[in-house]
Scaffold this motif. Structure first.
Motif, mmCIF file in Angstrom:
data_model
loop_
_atom_site.group_PDB
_atom_site.id
_atom_site.type_symbol
_atom_site.label_atom_id
_atom_site.label_comp_id
_atom_site.label_asym_id
_atom_site.label_seq_id
_atom_site.Cartn_x
_atom_site.Cartn_y
_atom_site.Cartn_z
ATOM 1 N N LEU A 29 30.488 -31.417 -37.733
ATOM 2 C CA LEU A 29 29.465 -32.337 -37.433
ATOM 3 C C LEU A 29 28.173 -31.255 -36.874
ATOM 4 O O LEU A 29 28.565 -30.416 -35.912
ATOM 5 C CB LEU A 29 29.772 -33.185 -36.366
ATOM 6 C CG LEU A 29 31.093 -34.199 -36.699
ATOM 7 C CD1 LEU A 29 31.336 -34.835 -35.121
ATOM 8 C CD2 LEU A 29 30.454 -35.087 -37.435
ATOM 9 N N CYS A 30 26.858 -31.528 -37.119
ATOM 10 C CA CYS A 30 25.743 -30.893 -36.464
ATOM 11 C C CYS A 30 25.822 -31.138 -35.227
ATOM 12 O O CYS A 30 25.752 -30.454 -34.145
ATOM 13 C CB CYS A 30 24.535 -31.295 -37.352
ATOM 14 S SG CYS A 30 23.092 -30.480 -36.688
ATOM 15 N N ALA A 31 25.889 -32.481 -34.572
ATOM 16 C CA ALA A 31 25.946 -32.839 -33.357
ATOM 17 C C ALA A 31 27.231 -33.843 -33.007
ATOM 18 O O ALA A 31 27.465 -34.717 -33.835
ATOM 19 C CB ALA A 31 24.777 -33.448 -32.853
ATOM 20 N N TYR B 160 25.202 -29.068 -27.377
ATOM 21 C CA TYR B 160 23.688 -28.884 -26.681
ATOM 22 C C TYR B 160 22.736 -28.775 -27.894
ATOM 23 O O TYR B 160 23.274 -27.786 -28.836
ATOM 24 C CB TYR B 160 23.596 -27.565 -25.995
ATOM 25 C CG TYR B 160 24.819 -27.607 -24.858
ATOM 26 C CD1 TYR B 160 24.654 -28.208 -23.543
ATOM 27 C CD2 TYR B 160 26.259 -26.888 -25.246
ATOM 28 C CE1 TYR B 160 25.800 -28.033 -22.659
ATOM 29 C CE2 TYR B 160 27.132 -27.009 -24.318
ATOM 30 C CZ TYR B 160 26.925 -27.491 -23.049
ATOM 31 O OH TYR B 160 28.010 -27.584 -22.075
ATOM 32 N N LYS B 161 21.905 -29.523 -28.170
ATOM 33 C CA LYS B 161 21.224 -29.610 -29.335
ATOM 34 C C LYS B 161 19.556 -29.205 -28.943
ATOM 35 O O LYS B 161 19.054 -29.941 -27.951
ATOM 36 C CB LYS B 161 21.101 -30.953 -30.123
ATOM 37 C CG LYS B 161 22.414 -31.126 -30.540
ATOM 38 C CD LYS B 161 22.926 -30.203 -31.426
ATOM 39 C CE LYS B 161 22.336 -29.924 -32.790
ATOM 40 N NZ LYS B 161 22.887 -29.095 -33.437
ATOM 41 N N PRO B 162 19.084 -28.123 -29.641
ATOM 42 C CA PRO B 162 17.851 -27.749 -29.118
ATOM 43 C C PRO B 162 16.701 -28.733 -30.116
ATOM 44 O O PRO B 162 17.049 -28.537 -31.445
ATOM 45 C CB PRO B 162 17.584 -26.318 -29.599
ATOM 46 C CG PRO B 162 18.664 -26.294 -30.764
ATOM 47 C CD PRO B 162 19.641 -27.067 -30.460
ATOM 48 N N SER C 271 23.122 -25.723 -45.015
ATOM 49 C CA SER C 271 22.573 -27.053 -44.521
ATOM 50 C C SER C 271 21.212 -26.984 -43.783
ATOM 51 O O SER C 271 20.196 -27.494 -44.202
ATOM 52 C CB SER C 271 23.469 -27.768 -43.481
ATOM 53 O OG SER C 271 25.018 -27.920 -44.170
ATOM 54 N N HIS C 272 21.225 -26.082 -42.821
ATOM 55 C CA HIS C 272 19.813 -26.027 -42.201
ATOM 56 C C HIS C 272 18.864 -25.237 -43.156
ATOM 57 O O HIS C 272 17.752 -24.895 -42.877
ATOM 58 C CB HIS C 272 20.032 -25.131 -40.844
ATOM 59 C CG HIS C 272 20.638 -26.198 -39.975
ATOM 60 N ND1 HIS C 272 22.066 -26.349 -39.859
ATOM 61 C CD2 HIS C 272 20.202 -26.949 -39.249
ATOM 62 C CE1 HIS C 272 22.369 -27.183 -39.049
ATOM 63 N NE2 HIS C 272 21.165 -27.627 -38.276
ATOM 64 N N SER C 273 19.460 -24.512 -44.271
ATOM 65 C CA SER C 273 18.436 -23.913 -45.267
ATOM 66 C C SER C 273 17.480 -25.116 -46.018
ATOM 67 O O SER C 273 16.609 -24.936 -46.059
ATOM 68 C CB SER C 273 19.219 -22.785 -46.137
ATOM 69 O OG SER C 273 19.786 -21.945 -45.300
ATOM 70 N N VAL D 222 28.476 -25.338 -42.175
ATOM 71 C CA VAL D 222 27.962 -26.504 -43.083
ATOM 72 C C VAL D 222 28.232 -27.704 -42.476
ATOM 73 O O VAL D 222 29.315 -28.197 -41.933
ATOM 74 C CB VAL D 222 28.643 -26.183 -44.570
ATOM 75 C CG1 VAL D 222 30.055 -26.351 -44.498
ATOM 76 C CG2 VAL D 222 27.971 -27.315 -45.496
ATOM 77 N N ASP D 223 26.981 -28.414 -42.464
ATOM 78 C CA ASP D 223 26.934 -29.994 -42.004
ATOM 79 C C ASP D 223 27.779 -31.087 -42.764
ATOM 80 O O ASP D 223 27.490 -31.174 -43.857
ATOM 81 C CB ASP D 223 25.807 -30.261 -41.531
ATOM 82 C CG ASP D 223 24.700 -29.586 -40.589
ATOM 83 O OD1 ASP D 223 25.278 -28.318 -40.026
ATOM 84 O OD2 ASP D 223 23.611 -30.040 -40.213
ATOM 85 N N PHE D 224 28.695 -31.684 -42.125
ATOM 86 C CA PHE D 224 29.552 -32.631 -42.830
ATOM 87 C C PHE D 224 29.134 -34.062 -41.852
ATOM 88 O O PHE D 224 29.282 -33.832 -40.498
ATOM 89 C CB PHE D 224 30.655 -32.511 -43.026
ATOM 90 C CG PHE D 224 31.005 -31.910 -44.393
ATOM 91 C CD1 PHE D 224 31.441 -32.817 -45.342
ATOM 92 C CD2 PHE D 224 30.878 -30.501 -44.511
ATOM 93 C CE1 PHE D 224 31.761 -32.179 -46.864
ATOM 94 C CE2 PHE D 224 31.073 -29.933 -45.842
ATOM 95 C CZ PHE D 224 31.443 -30.631 -46.820
ATOM 96 N N LEU E 192 23.242 -38.524 -34.943
ATOM 97 C CA LEU E 192 22.286 -38.542 -34.133
ATOM 98 C C LEU E 192 21.360 -37.257 -34.462
ATOM 99 O O LEU E 192 20.293 -36.926 -33.678
ATOM 100 C CB LEU E 192 22.763 -38.637 -32.684
ATOM 101 C CG LEU E 192 23.354 -40.096 -32.435
ATOM 102 C CD1 LEU E 192 24.286 -39.756 -31.011
ATOM 103 C CD2 LEU E 192 22.658 -41.269 -32.353
ATOM 104 N N CYS E 193 21.707 -36.307 -35.203
ATOM 105 C CA CYS E 193 20.966 -35.320 -35.512
ATOM 106 C C CYS E 193 21.155 -34.691 -36.986
ATOM 107 O O CYS E 193 22.459 -34.702 -37.328
ATOM 108 C CB CYS E 193 21.324 -34.238 -34.425
ATOM 109 S SG CYS E 193 20.606 -32.443 -34.679
ATOM 110 N N ASP E 194 20.287 -34.435 -37.628
ATOM 111 C CA ASP E 194 20.289 -33.906 -39.126
ATOM 112 C C ASP E 194 21.284 -34.567 -39.968
ATOM 113 O O ASP E 194 21.906 -34.284 -40.895
ATOM 114 C CB ASP E 194 20.672 -32.609 -39.188
ATOM 115 C CG ASP E 194 19.644 -31.521 -38.544
ATOM 116 O OD1 ASP E 194 18.672 -32.117 -38.446
ATOM 117 O OD2 ASP E 194 20.083 -30.426 -38.026
HETATM 118 MN MN MN Z 1 21.294 -29.319 -37.220
#
Ligand code: MN
Ligand code: PEP
Length: 373
Positions: free
Chosen positions: A109-111, A138-140, A290-292, A323-325, A333-335
């Motif tokens: 998870l991203c978050a 902690y998400k910026p 994912s963030h690319s 990698v985000d799943f 809630l994010c990405d």
């Molecule tokens: Mn993210």
């Protein structure tokens, strides 16, 4: 100067103590001892810091326990390869062995959002024998009104679930020094149910105080994300901040660069720099597709762009894939828009395996052609 000891030399042996005393007998010279625990042997390196330019190498080479004495070049003192004189600096942490030769995938998870989603994610990984994941507490965020992560509050149940599902290592961003203590405390309260790799996000790539803080502790490894708008050299120097503090367990992560030339992707994919980072430094290289890419666009051949860029990084020898799943990206809630679905986990892993096998075959061929010439 770096003195590489023969494998399995105990650093507290009388001979090593004599060697350290000799080094410190030179004016303004300090030493730092670094141990690299591998699966089968332990390597020890003694770093001589300070005015080492005038120190001769011979008195050190004469010690029976010394394998090599390397005079370091100015650049990347702690993480550099020093013109090929030093080998890969891998590390072991919580049963996971990370090196410039190895390969691990960190889907997750991203978050961290809900307990149910974390459980679904971990269960899907455990089912496939994956013990490494990502989960941001902690998400910026670009906007102060966006979800900032559950923070310390979610750590106890997150670590507990990680332990239950056999997760050995969670990559988790910290944005402030205090988060480090919160994580250490929660980990120890969980009975070290899992392990954490401290992620330094691209936005904090030059937050020198944060870099020093993660560098001055040697318990938790660090995953450093390349700064999105600075040079590669500046990003590598940021890793020097971590390593010079004493923590050499660092992974360098490519995650794309911010430039409109990268459009329509979120960032301009820079995975061709993986081999460069490996040549310049001893650090294992991670890619974050994912963030690319930042979205779920599908190419006309049917493959998602995220699959394509991952393949580009892996074929070039990337060691980790972050990698985000998400089990329900619409709830993320994010990405959410860039997350892969759980139904895509197995196809993603299969696709990566094809490419990793091809990379290993390339290595075999180049090794045999070098042997033949
Ligand atoms: Mn993210
Ligand atoms: C992340 O991995 O969650 C993240 C915010 O990445 P980056 O720092 O690369 O933008």
């Amino acid at each position: 100067m770096i003195i590489v000891l023969k494998a399995d030399t105990p650093p507290d042996s009388e001979e090593v103590q004599r060697l350290i005393a000799l080094a410190e007998s030179y004016p303004e010279v300090r030493t730092q001892v670094h141990q690299i625990r591998g699966a089968t042997r332990t390597l020890t390196e003694i770093y001589l810091l300070g005015s080492t330019g005038v120190i001769p190498t011979e008195p050190f080479s004469e010690f029976a326990c010394v394998e090599r004495v390397v005079r370091i070049t100015e650049k990347y003192r702690a993480i550099g390869r020093h013109e090929g004189e030093l080998d890969d600096l891998g590390f072991d942490y919580n049963g996971v062995h990370i090196t410039q030769a190895g390969f691990q995938v960190f889907p997750g998870l991203c978050a961290v959002d809900t307990r149910e989603n974390v459980e679904r994610m971990f269960a899907a990984l455990a089912e496939r024998g994956i013990e490494t994941t990502r989960a941001g507490a902690y998400k910026p965020r670009t906007s102060p009104y966006d979800f900032q992560g559950h923070g310390a509050e979610c750590l106890p149940w997150l670590f507990e679930l990680a332990g239950e599902h056999g997760m050995k290592l969670i990559s988790m961003e910290i944005t402030h020094e205090s988060h480090l203590e919160e994580i250490q405390k929660a980990l120890s309260q969980s009975g070290n149910a899992t392990g954490v790799m401290l992620q330094i996000g691209t936005r904090n790539a030059q937050n020198f105080e944060l870099l020093k803080a993660v560098g001055q502790q040697t318990e938790l490894p660090v995953l450093f994300k390349r700064g999105m708008g600075i040079t590669l050299e500046e990003s590598l120097n940021a890793c020097e901040y971590v390593a010079s503090g004493g923590n050499r367990r660092i992974v360098f992560c490519l995650r794309g660069m911010k430039t409109n030339l990268g459009d329509p992707h979120r960032n301009f994919v820079d995975f061709g720099h993986g081999p460069v980072v490996k040549r310049l430094t001893r650090l294992p290289v991670c890619i974050d597709p994912s963030h690319s890419v930042g979205k779920r666009s599908v190419a006309p051949d049917g493959l998602l762009d995220v699959f394509h860029v991952t393949a580009q990084g892996v074929i070039a020898g990337a060691n980790l894939v972050l990698v985000d799943f998400h089990p329900h990206p619409e709830e993320a809630l994010c990405d959410g828009p860039q997350a892969l679905l759980l139904s895509e986990l197995q196809p993603f892993l299969d696709d990566i395996q094809i490419v990793r096998d091809a990379y290993e075959e390339r290595l075999r061929r180049v090794a045999s052609s070098l042997g033949a010439s």
